[in-house]
Design an enzyme around this catalytic site. Structure first.
Site, mmCIF file in Angstrom:
data_model
loop_
_atom_site.group_PDB
_atom_site.id
_atom_site.type_symbol
_atom_site.label_atom_id
_atom_site.label_comp_id
_atom_site.label_asym_id
_atom_site.label_seq_id
_atom_site.Cartn_x
_atom_site.Cartn_y
_atom_site.Cartn_z
ATOM 1 N N LYS A 111 1.200 -1.347 0.213
ATOM 2 C CA LYS A 111 -0.361 0.190 -0.085
ATOM 3 C C LYS A 111 0.442 1.044 0.158
ATOM 4 C CE LYS A 111 -3.827 -2.088 2.536
ATOM 5 N NZ LYS A 111 -4.978 -2.661 1.861
ATOM 6 N N GLU A 195 -2.042 7.032 7.894
ATOM 7 C CA GLU A 195 -3.206 8.254 7.438
ATOM 8 C C GLU A 195 -3.918 9.185 7.659
ATOM 9 O OE1 GLU A 195 -4.719 5.266 3.260
ATOM 10 O OE2 GLU A 195 -5.903 5.725 4.628
ATOM 11 N N HIS A 230 -14.574 -3.620 8.437
ATOM 12 C CA HIS A 230 -14.096 -3.560 7.818
ATOM 13 C C HIS A 230 -14.189 -4.226 6.147
ATOM 14 C CE1 HIS A 230 -11.996 -0.369 9.114
ATOM 15 N NE2 HIS A 230 -12.024 -1.234 10.823
ATOM 16 N N ARG A 287 -7.218 -8.132 -9.422
ATOM 17 C CA ARG A 287 -8.446 -9.008 -9.927
ATOM 18 C C ARG A 287 -9.557 -8.533 -10.408
ATOM 19 N NH1 ARG A 287 -10.671 -9.369 -4.760
ATOM 20 N NH2 ARG A 287 -9.693 -8.808 -3.328
HETATM 21 P P1 ADP Z 1 -7.731 -3.927 3.180
HETATM 22 O O1 ADP Z 1 -6.701 -4.185 1.906
HETATM 23 O O2 ADP Z 1 -7.460 -4.963 4.239
HETATM 24 O O3 ADP Z 1 -9.479 -3.869 1.821
HETATM 25 P P2 ADP Z 1 -8.199 -1.063 2.872
HETATM 26 O O4 ADP Z 1 -7.360 0.179 2.551
HETATM 27 O O5 ADP Z 1 -9.324 -1.381 1.226
HETATM 28 O O6 ADP Z 1 -8.069 -2.381 3.469
HETATM 29 O O7 ADP Z 1 -9.433 -0.450 3.343
HETATM 30 C C1 ADP Z 1 -10.472 -1.211 4.083
HETATM 31 C C2 ADP Z 1 -11.721 -0.775 4.801
HETATM 32 O O8 ADP Z 1 -10.809 0.190 6.032
HETATM 33 C C3 ADP Z 1 -11.895 0.936 4.037
HETATM 34 O O9 ADP Z 1 -13.561 0.482 3.213
HETATM 35 C C4 ADP Z 1 -13.041 1.837 4.846
HETATM 36 O O10 ADP Z 1 -13.257 1.162 5.269
HETATM 37 C C5 ADP Z 1 -11.539 1.497 6.301
HETATM 38 N N1 ADP Z 1 -10.910 2.865 5.922
HETATM 39 C C6 ADP Z 1 -9.631 2.470 4.850
HETATM 40 N N2 ADP Z 1 -9.219 3.770 4.968
HETATM 41 C C7 ADP Z 1 -9.552 4.760 6.067
HETATM 42 C C8 ADP Z 1 -8.915 6.534 6.188
HETATM 43 N N3 ADP Z 1 -7.739 6.260 5.476
HETATM 44 N N4 ADP Z 1 -10.704 6.135 6.498
HETATM 45 C C9 ADP Z 1 -11.222 5.421 7.063
HETATM 46 N N5 ADP Z 1 -11.780 4.691 6.687
HETATM 47 C C10 ADP Z 1 -11.380 4.080 6.371
HETATM 48 P P1 ADP Z 2 -13.068 -8.116 -1.175
HETATM 49 O O1 ADP Z 2 -12.003 -6.387 -1.706
HETATM 50 O O2 ADP Z 2 -13.309 -8.505 -3.217
HETATM 51 O O3 ADP Z 2 -14.449 -7.835 -0.167
HETATM 52 P P2 ADP Z 2 -10.703 -8.658 0.160
HETATM 53 O O4 ADP Z 2 -9.740 -7.995 -0.275
HETATM 54 O O5 ADP Z 2 -12.103 -8.769 1.828
HETATM 55 O O6 ADP Z 2 -11.983 -8.876 -0.840
HETATM 56 O O7 ADP Z 2 -10.502 -10.639 -0.302
HETATM 57 C C1 ADP Z 2 -9.610 -11.450 -1.533
HETATM 58 C C2 ADP Z 2 -10.699 -11.888 -1.224
HETATM 59 O O8 ADP Z 2 -10.081 -12.853 -1.721
HETATM 60 C C3 ADP Z 2 -12.130 -12.069 -0.584
HETATM 61 O O9 ADP Z 2 -13.322 -11.497 -1.064
HETATM 62 C C4 ADP Z 2 -12.800 -13.266 0.190
HETATM 63 O O10 ADP Z 2 -13.797 -13.708 -0.091
HETATM 64 C C5 ADP Z 2 -11.993 -14.751 -0.035
HETATM 65 N N1 ADP Z 2 -11.206 -15.651 -0.860
HETATM 66 C C6 ADP Z 2 -10.838 -16.100 1.059
HETATM 67 N N2 ADP Z 2 -11.132 -16.507 0.973
HETATM 68 C C7 ADP Z 2 -11.453 -17.769 0.558
HETATM 69 C C8 ADP Z 2 -11.331 -18.829 0.097
HETATM 70 N N3 ADP Z 2 -11.214 -20.059 0.606
HETATM 71 N N4 ADP Z 2 -12.476 -18.650 -1.241
HETATM 72 C C9 ADP Z 2 -13.022 -18.289 -2.073
HETATM 73 N N5 ADP Z 2 -12.460 -17.151 -2.261
HETATM 74 C C10 ADP Z 2 -12.113 -16.509 -1.029
#
Ligand code: ADP
Ligand code: ADP
Ligand code: MG
Length: 663
Positions: A111, A195, A230, A287
């Site tokens: 990130k 952040e 989250h 992806r």
């Molecule tokens: P991940 O890789 O776990 O998906 P993300 O960076 O996409 O991590 O963040 C996941 C979630 O965390 C976001 O969808 C949002 O709900 C929350 N989040 C992330 N960054 C911020 C931020 N700067 N301020 C508030 N909420 C945040």
């Molecule tokens: P998204 O951003 O689409 O919510 P995440 O970044 O949270 O996805 O995580 C990666 C994705 O891989 C998730 O949607 C999760 O449901 C999926 N995943 C994790 N484990 C498995 C599994 N065993 N089989 C299929 N999908 C999976």
């Protein structure tokens, strides 16, 4: 070859079949009889249930691809889908990896590095620090400069893990330490970024697509603000209230982000947006995304088909100006989990699964033809198990409407028609969420679920008279059928369960329990049934009313109790009666007076694991006195810890399990 399982493997296979492409499935021990194996043309076993020994074995999967003559590998999501080494190993083995080049994944995998790159590509970023200096004191100064609250994020993080909100400068160093510990244990890398923590933000992401010829388009946005821990719960497209100019600005920012890393294939650029509409780059998922169907439904595309075409060097099927938005789509993730218990995953067998009528969904809907009202993407069938090894998703329920109001109504209806017996699900919770004020008025932000806890987690209510009546009818009708089947002579009066008595009417009391009933006098609902020669009379909560059964087909019952007509389905799972009626699911445990005689003593010294898992701590030893409720053993299952407490006070005679045991 589809290097995945479950819903996404079935999803990819469906498109491949429609395109006339042969598919090879891979499967683990846990999946030998699973749906994804059945829907592919060929299937090869790759190892034991644990993902590390099967779906994460890149070399093994490549070996299978070569042995079966596969030309390309689709990684789905999760597992190897964002693994740059795997993508490169595929190419090296002469196989097409259906996804971006390893270099794009690496660029977006961290990130921090991704944010540095985006800065150069003029993509707006959340104010923060994402450099290499990891000195605690230096990072704290950065946080002070940004202004609290701040969010600490593991640079290598994902799936909502490795994040800490810090409210005050005094708390910063401690939070940093704990965030780094989680980061190193979950992702093997303790680098973090800081952040600004936005207040009431929305999660809005853009679907992008690039081909190998230099074209790149965006397929508009999805709003995934409704989250728990989250992680996404509901996703919709388009985002409510999105003005056209901001959509274009976000779309272009996302395309710039993709171009900056030489992207190919399907990708998602996630933004965090303020209520005023200002938006910032958060991360890119390299992806196909779980929630891709909502985009397919509003754009009339099949994104898996696009992935396959692009992987084989074809140009994108559509240009930017050909990509419109038609109607509104919402997806709800149906999980085997218990929302009331902190969304604890639940495992078990899908004894019964009745899905709402899926109005036939043709993948890649023909132009001019409305998409399906209801689409269900699922990797399991009735009788299949949700095991502790993988993601506990049962299905994705996707609805489409000409506008959000219609889509919402269809979603609410479809959730009411979704009947699952055998394990806990989030269906009732989703229905409350969808029907609730906040979601239906599109008052969206990532804190929606927490803020509306009072309405989303209402205290348990007494089962309504209608549900009790339906359960009672199902029970006595069932007895009638059983006795009719058991007796050789249908006219034999001794083999019948009509309740006929020589002198006067037969009266019995059926007792049903649930968590609410535990507080009632007698600890159960008492339903009196009087068998009159002319029919039944039911006594529910002291109100006696005549009962007639007007319809009975399979599990579906129509009954009339006094003035009231009721309709519903009752599924019996052992002593548990599942009543589906009025869009509600009531579980009533029948207290069979005969069934459990003598079981009480046996239950004495027994402990039950809430689900299969590993013992991570044993807190007592033989000879120790314990009080009721004392923690005895801690086990870990599905990434959560569960404490097993003493069911009663007493003496530990012997400890039969040790740390590390699988139970
Ligand atoms: P991940 O890789 O776990 O998906 P993300 O960076 O996409 O991590 O963040 C996941 C979630 O965390 C976001 O969808 C949002 O709900 C929350 N989040 C992330 N960054 C911020 C931020 N700067 N301020 C508030 N909420 C945040
Ligand atoms: P998204 O951003 O689409 O919510 P995440 O970044 O949270 O996805 O995580 C990666 C994705 O891989 C998730 O949607 C999760 O449901 C999926 N995943 C994790 N484990 C498995 C599994 N065993 N089989 C299929 N999908 C999976
Ligand atoms: Mg994310």
């Amino acid at each position: 070859l589809i290097a995945n399982r479950g819903e996404i493997a079935c999803r990819v296979a469906a498109t491949a079949r429609r395109m006339g492409i042969r598919t090879v499935a891979v499967y683990s021990d846990a999946d030998a009889g699973s749906k994804h194996v059945a829907v592919c043309d060929e299937a090869v076993w790759i190892g034991p249930a644990a993902a590390k020994e099967s779906y994460l074995r890149g070399e093994k999967i490549i070996e299978v691809a070569k042995a079966t003559g596969a030309q390309a590998i689709h990684p789905g999501y999760g597992f190897l889908s964002e693994n740059a080494e795997f993508a490169e190993a595929c190419e090296k083995a002469g196989l097409v990896f259906i996804g971006p080049p390893g270099s794009s994944m690496r660029a977006m995998g961290s990130k921090s590095a991704a944010k540095q790159l985006m800065e150069g590509a003029k993509v707006p970023l959340v104010p923060g620090y994402h450099g290499d200096n990891q000195e605690p004191e230096f990072l704290r100064q950065q946080a002070d400069g940004i202004g609290y609250p701040v969010l600490l994020k593991a640079s290598a993080g994902g799936g909502g893990k490795g994040m800490r909100v810090v409210e005050r400068s005094e708390d910063f160093v401690a939070a940093l330490g704990s965030c780094k510990r989680e980061a190193i244990s979950s992702f093997g890398d303790d680098k973090v970024l800081v952040e600004k923590y936005l207040q009431r933000p929305r999660h809005i992401e853009i679907q992008v697509f690039a081909d190998k010829l230099g074209n790149c388009v965006y397929l508009h946005e999805r709003d995934c603000s409704v989250q728990r821990r989250h992680q996404k719960v509901l996703e919709e497209a388009p985002a409510p209230g999105m003005p056209a100019d901001r959509r274009a600005a976000m779309g272009e920012a996302a395309v710039n982000a993709a171009r900056a890393v030489g992207y190919v294939g399907a990708g998602t650029v996630e933004f965090i947006a303020n209520q005023d509409g200002s938006f910032y780059f958060m991360e890119m998922n390299t992806r196909l995304q779980v929630e891709h169907p909502v985009t397919e439904m509003i754009t009339g595309t099949d994104l898996v088909e696009w992935q396959l075409r692009v992987a084989f060097g074809e140009p994108l099927p559509k240009k930017q100006h050909e990509l419109g938005i038609h109607g509104h789509a919402i997806e709800a993730r149906i999980y085997a989990e218990n929302p009331e218990k902190g969304f604890l995953p639940s495992i078990g067998t899908l004894r019964h699964m009745d899905t709402p009528d899926a109005v036939n969904f043709e993948l890649g809907g023909v132009a001019g033809v409305e998409p399906a009202a209801v689409r269900i993407d699922s990797g399991v069938r009735e009788g299949d198990a949700i095991s502790p090894f993988y993601d506990p998703m049962i299905a994705k329920l996707i609805v489409w409407g000409t506008d959000r109001t219609q889509a919402l109504a269809r979603l609410s209806q479809a959730l009411a028609d979704f009947q699952i017996v055998g394990l806990a699900t989030n269906i009732a919770f989703l229905k409350r969420l969808v029907d609730g004020e906040a979601f239906s008025t599109a008052d969206l932000d990532t804190g929606l679920i927490e803020r509306n806890g009072a309405t989303l987690f209402p205290p348990s209510k007494a089962a309504p008279a209608g549900a009790l009546a339906l359960a009672a009818v199902a029970l006595i009708e069932g007895e009638k059928r059983l006795s009719a089947g058991a007796s050789a002579n249908a006219a034999d009066p001794w083999g019948q369960a009509q309740g006929w008595r020589l002198n006067g009417d037969y009266r019995r009391v059926l007792s049903f329990g649930d968590e609410h009933a535990a507080g009632l006098p007698g600890g159960a609902y008492q339903v009196g049934v009087v068998y009159h020669p002319q029919g039944w009379e039911l006594d529910v909560n002291g109100v006696k009313q005549p009962l007639t059964v007007s319809g009975h087909a399979g599990a579906t019952l129509s009954v009339r109790l006094g003035e009231q007509s009721m309709h519903g389905a009752v599924r019996r799972d052992g002593d548990l009666f599942h009543v589906f009626s009025n869009g509600e699911h009531h579980m009533l445990a029948y207290n069979d007076p005969m069934a459990h005689a003598g079981e009480l003593e046996a239950a004495g010294g027994r402990l039950t694991a809430p689900m299969p898992g590993k013992v991570v701590a044993v807190l007592v030893e033989a000879g120790q006195e314990v009080k009721k409720g004392d923690p005895l053993v801690i086990m870990e299952a599905m990434k959560m810890e569960h404490t097993i407490a003493a069911p009663s006070s007493g003496l530990v005679e012997e400890v039969l399990y040790a740390v590390g045991d699988q139970v």
